[in-house]
Motif scaffolding. Structure first.
Motif, PDB file in Angstrom:
ATOM      1  N   MET A  53       0.836  -1.168   0.000  1.00 46.82           N
ATOM      2  CA  MET A  53       0.000   0.000   0.000  1.00 46.82           C
ATOM      3  C   MET A  53       0.892   1.246   0.000  1.00 46.82           C
ATOM      4  SD  MET A  53      -3.410   0.615   2.217  1.00 46.82           S
ATOM      5  CE  MET A  53      -3.732  -1.105   2.062  1.00 46.82           C
ATOM      6  N   SER A  54       0.731   2.102  -0.959  1.00 44.85           N
ATOM      7  CA  SER A  54       1.527   3.323  -1.071  1.00 44.85           C
ATOM      8  C   SER A  54       0.757   4.500  -0.492  1.00 44.85           C
ATOM      9  CB  SER A  54       1.869   3.582  -2.534  1.00 44.85           C
ATOM     10  OG  SER A  54       2.574   2.479  -3.067  1.00 44.85           O
ATOM     11  N   ARG A  55       1.511   5.479   0.056  1.00 46.29           N
ATOM     12  CA  ARG A  55       0.848   6.613   0.721  1.00 46.29           C
ATOM     13  C   ARG A  55       1.604   7.911   0.482  1.00 46.29           C
ATOM     14  NH1 ARG A  55       0.432   2.559   5.026  1.00 46.29           N
ATOM     15  NH2 ARG A  55      -1.760   2.119   5.321  1.00 46.29           N
ATOM     16  N   ILE A  56       0.859   8.991   0.607  1.00 48.51           N
ATOM     17  CA  ILE A  56       1.441  10.330   0.667  1.00 48.51           C
ATOM     18  C   ILE A  56       1.016  10.904   2.014  1.00 48.51           C
ATOM     19  CG2 ILE A  56       1.433  12.656  -0.296  1.00 48.51           C
ATOM     20  CD1 ILE A  56       0.873  11.404  -3.035  1.00 48.51           C
ATOM     21  N   ALA A  57       1.986  11.306   2.820  1.00 42.89           N
ATOM     22  CA  ALA A  57       1.717  11.893   4.139  1.00 42.89           C
ATOM     23  C   ALA A  57       2.118  13.363   4.104  1.00 42.89           C
ATOM     24  CB  ALA A  57       2.502  11.159   5.221  1.00 42.89           C
ATOM     25  N   VAL A  58       1.243  14.221   4.621  1.00 38.13           N
ATOM     26  CA  VAL A  58       1.510  15.659   4.658  1.00 38.13           C
ATOM     27  C   VAL A  58       1.389  16.142   6.092  1.00 38.13           C
ATOM     28  CG1 VAL A  58       0.883  17.936   3.753  1.00 38.13           C
ATOM     29  CG2 VAL A  58       0.507  15.899   2.346  1.00 38.13           C
ATOM     30  N   HIS A  59       2.437  16.802   6.576  1.00 37.59           N
ATOM     31  CA  HIS A  59       2.416  17.385   7.921  1.00 37.59           C
ATOM     32  C   HIS A  59       2.390  18.905   7.786  1.00 37.59           C
ATOM     33  CE1 HIS A  59       3.098  18.192  12.104  1.00 37.59           C
ATOM     34  NE2 HIS A  59       4.090  18.982  11.772  1.00 37.59           N
ATOM     35  N   ARG A  60       1.447  19.539   8.455  1.00 42.00           N
ATOM     36  CA  ARG A  60       1.331  20.999   8.432  1.00 42.00           C
ATOM     37  C   ARG A  60       2.018  21.585   9.656  1.00 42.00           C
ATOM     38  NH1 ARG A  60      -4.288  24.467   8.353  1.00 42.00           N
ATOM     39  NH2 ARG A  60      -3.327  26.461   8.835  1.00 42.00           N
ATOM     40  N   LYS A  61       2.994  22.446   9.400  1.00 39.44           N
ATOM     41  CA  LYS A  61       3.719  23.115  10.480  1.00 39.44           C
ATOM     42  C   LYS A  61       2.731  23.955  11.298  1.00 39.44           C
ATOM     43  CE  LYS A  61       7.427  26.360  11.283  1.00 39.44           C
ATOM     44  NZ  LYS A  61       8.332  27.317  10.692  1.00 39.44           N
ATOM     45  N   LYS A  62       2.871  23.912  12.607  1.00 42.05           N
ATOM     46  CA  LYS A  62       1.975  24.683  13.466  1.00 42.05           C
ATOM     47  C   LYS A  62       2.323  26.167  13.368  1.00 42.05           C
ATOM     48  CE  LYS A  62      -0.160  24.859  17.902  1.00 42.05           C
ATOM     49  NZ  LYS A  62      -0.699  24.012  18.912  1.00 42.05           N
ATOM     50  N   ALA A  63       1.333  26.974  13.016  1.00 50.53           N
ATOM     51  CA  ALA A  63       1.518  28.421  12.896  1.00 50.53           C
ATOM     52  C   ALA A  63       0.868  29.117  14.090  1.00 50.53           C
ATOM     53  CB  ALA A  63       0.891  28.915  11.594  1.00 50.53           C
ATOM     54  N   ARG A  64       1.510  30.170  14.559  1.00 46.96           N
ATOM     55  CA  ARG A  64       0.952  30.905  15.701  1.00 46.96           C
ATOM     56  C   ARG A  64      -0.259  31.722  15.303  1.00 46.96           C
ATOM     57  NH1 ARG A  64       5.526  33.677  19.356  1.00 46.96           N
ATOM     58  NH2 ARG A  64       4.372  32.972  21.152  1.00 46.96           N
ATOM     59  N   TRP A  65      -0.198  32.372  14.155  1.00 50.67           N
ATOM     60  CA  TRP A  65      -1.269  33.285  13.777  1.00 50.67           C
ATOM     61  C   TRP A  65      -1.891  32.954  12.427  1.00 50.67           C
ATOM     62  CZ3 TRP A  65      -2.317  35.771  17.980  1.00 50.67           C
ATOM     63  CH2 TRP A  65      -1.309  36.084  18.872  1.00 50.67           C
ATOM     64  N   GLN A  66      -1.050  32.825  11.424  1.00 52.86           N
ATOM     65  CA  GLN A  66      -1.525  32.711  10.049  1.00 52.86           C
ATOM     66  C   GLN A  66      -2.296  31.417   9.814  1.00 52.86           C
ATOM     67  OE1 GLN A  66       0.219  34.997   7.765  1.00 52.86           O
ATOM     68  NE2 GLN A  66      -0.548  34.293   5.831  1.00 52.86           N
TER      69      GLN A  66
ATOM     70  N   VAL B 273       5.874   7.870  -6.040  1.00 56.94           N
ATOM     71  CA  VAL B 273       5.615   7.006  -4.894  1.00 56.94           C
ATOM     72  C   VAL B 273       5.847   5.559  -5.323  1.00 56.94           C
ATOM     73  CG1 VAL B 273       3.958   6.355  -3.117  1.00 56.94           C
ATOM     74  CG2 VAL B 273       3.868   8.643  -4.105  1.00 56.94           C
ATOM     75  N   GLY B 274       6.765   4.885  -4.656  1.00 58.92           N
ATOM     76  CA  GLY B 274       7.054   3.485  -4.959  1.00 58.92           C
ATOM     77  C   GLY B 274       6.073   2.545  -4.281  1.00 58.92           C
ATOM     78  N   GLN B 275       6.085   1.292  -4.697  1.00 60.08           N
ATOM     79  CA  GLN B 275       5.224   0.261  -4.111  1.00 60.08           C
ATOM     80  C   GLN B 275       5.523   0.128  -2.621  1.00 60.08           C
ATOM     81  OE1 GLN B 275       2.724  -1.555  -5.539  1.00 60.08           O
ATOM     82  NE2 GLN B 275       2.354  -2.434  -3.539  1.00 60.08           N
ATOM     83  N   GLY B 276       4.524   0.286  -1.779  1.00 60.69           N
ATOM     84  CA  GLY B 276       4.679   0.153  -0.334  1.00 60.69           C
ATOM     85  C   GLY B 276       5.386   1.310   0.335  1.00 60.69           C
ATOM     86  N   GLU B 277       5.660   2.376  -0.402  1.00 60.24           N
ATOM     87  CA  GLU B 277       6.406   3.525   0.114  1.00 60.24           C
ATOM     88  C   GLU B 277       5.450   4.608   0.626  1.00 60.24           C
ATOM     89  OE1 GLU B 277       9.802   6.621  -1.566  1.00 60.24           O
ATOM     90  OE2 GLU B 277       8.511   5.584  -2.955  1.00 60.24           O
ATOM     91  N   THR B 278       5.918   5.373   1.616  1.00 58.26           N
ATOM     92  CA  THR B 278       5.199   6.560   2.079  1.00 58.26           C
ATOM     93  C   THR B 278       6.073   7.769   1.818  1.00 58.26           C
ATOM     94  OG1 THR B 278       4.027   5.342   3.807  1.00 58.26           O
ATOM     95  CG2 THR B 278       4.135   7.729   4.051  1.00 58.26           C
ATOM     96  N   VAL B 279       5.584   8.689   0.993  1.00 57.77           N
ATOM     97  CA  VAL B 279       6.301   9.931   0.704  1.00 57.77           C
ATOM     98  C   VAL B 279       5.875  10.958   1.744  1.00 57.77           C
ATOM     99  CG1 VAL B 279       6.567  11.814  -0.941  1.00 57.77           C
ATOM    100  CG2 VAL B 279       6.529   9.460  -1.751  1.00 57.77           C
ATOM    101  N   GLN B 280       6.852  11.525   2.460  1.00 55.54           N
ATOM    102  CA  GLN B 280       6.592  12.490   3.525  1.00 55.54           C
ATOM    103  C   GLN B 280       6.747  13.911   2.986  1.00 55.54           C
ATOM    104  OE1 GLN B 280       5.759  11.687   6.731  1.00 55.54           O
ATOM    105  NE2 GLN B 280       5.941   9.490   6.412  1.00 55.54           N
ATOM    106  N   LEU B 281       5.718  14.743   3.157  1.00 55.44           N
ATOM    107  CA  LEU B 281       5.746  16.140   2.742  1.00 55.44           C
ATOM    108  C   LEU B 281       5.425  17.020   3.939  1.00 55.44           C
ATOM    109  CD1 LEU B 281       3.638  15.827  -0.539  1.00 55.44           C
ATOM    110  CD2 LEU B 281       6.125  15.720  -0.307  1.00 55.44           C
ATOM    111  N   SER B 282       5.859  18.267   3.892  1.00 53.86           N
ATOM    112  CA  SER B 282       5.488  19.232   4.924  1.00 53.86           C
ATOM    113  C   SER B 282       5.041  20.518   4.251  1.00 53.86           C
ATOM    114  CB  SER B 282       6.622  19.470   5.915  1.00 53.86           C
ATOM    115  OG  SER B 282       7.810  19.767   5.261  1.00 53.86           O
TER     116      SER B 282
END
Length: 102
Positions: free
Chosen positions: A1-14, A65-74
């Motif tokens: 199972m292949s995945r794309i993971a996205v993490h959103r940086k915590k912003a104080r205001w915006q 994205v490769g087979q069984g891979e998770t691509v990490q984005l921010s």
């Protein structure tokens, strides 16, 4: 199972009270709150990822994205809160940054 993971940086205001909408290959697949992450399943191969908030967006990022891979984005807001109106009016296609995670 292949995945794309996205993490959103915590912003104080915006944009802290609004979600970013995640698009993969032009289709809405998830929403990310401030400081949160999401993970979506995709078929292996090339994909185009973009984030949007209202009429503003990030540049489209192409990932392989490769087979069984998770691509990490921010991601996070590009503009300082004092210059947000400039970004909204003149560079709305770069309002949000999106890149491979370090």
């Amino acid at each position: 199972m292949s995945r794309i993971a996205v993490h959103r940086k915590k912003a104080r205001w915006q944009d802290r009270g609004r979600d970013y909408v995640v698009f993969v290959d032009g289709k809405e697949v998830a929403r990310i709150a401030n400081g949160a992450s999401c993970e979506v399943q995709v078929v292996p191969g090339p994909h185009a990822v973009q984030l949007r908030i209202d009429w503003c967006r990030s540049p489209e990022l192409r990932v392989e994205v490769g087979q069984g891979e998770t691509v990490q984005l921010s991601c996070g807001p590009n503009a300082h809160p004092l210059f947000a109106i400039f970004h909204i009016l003149f560079v709305r296609n770069r309002y949000v940054w999106l890149r491979p995670a370090a």
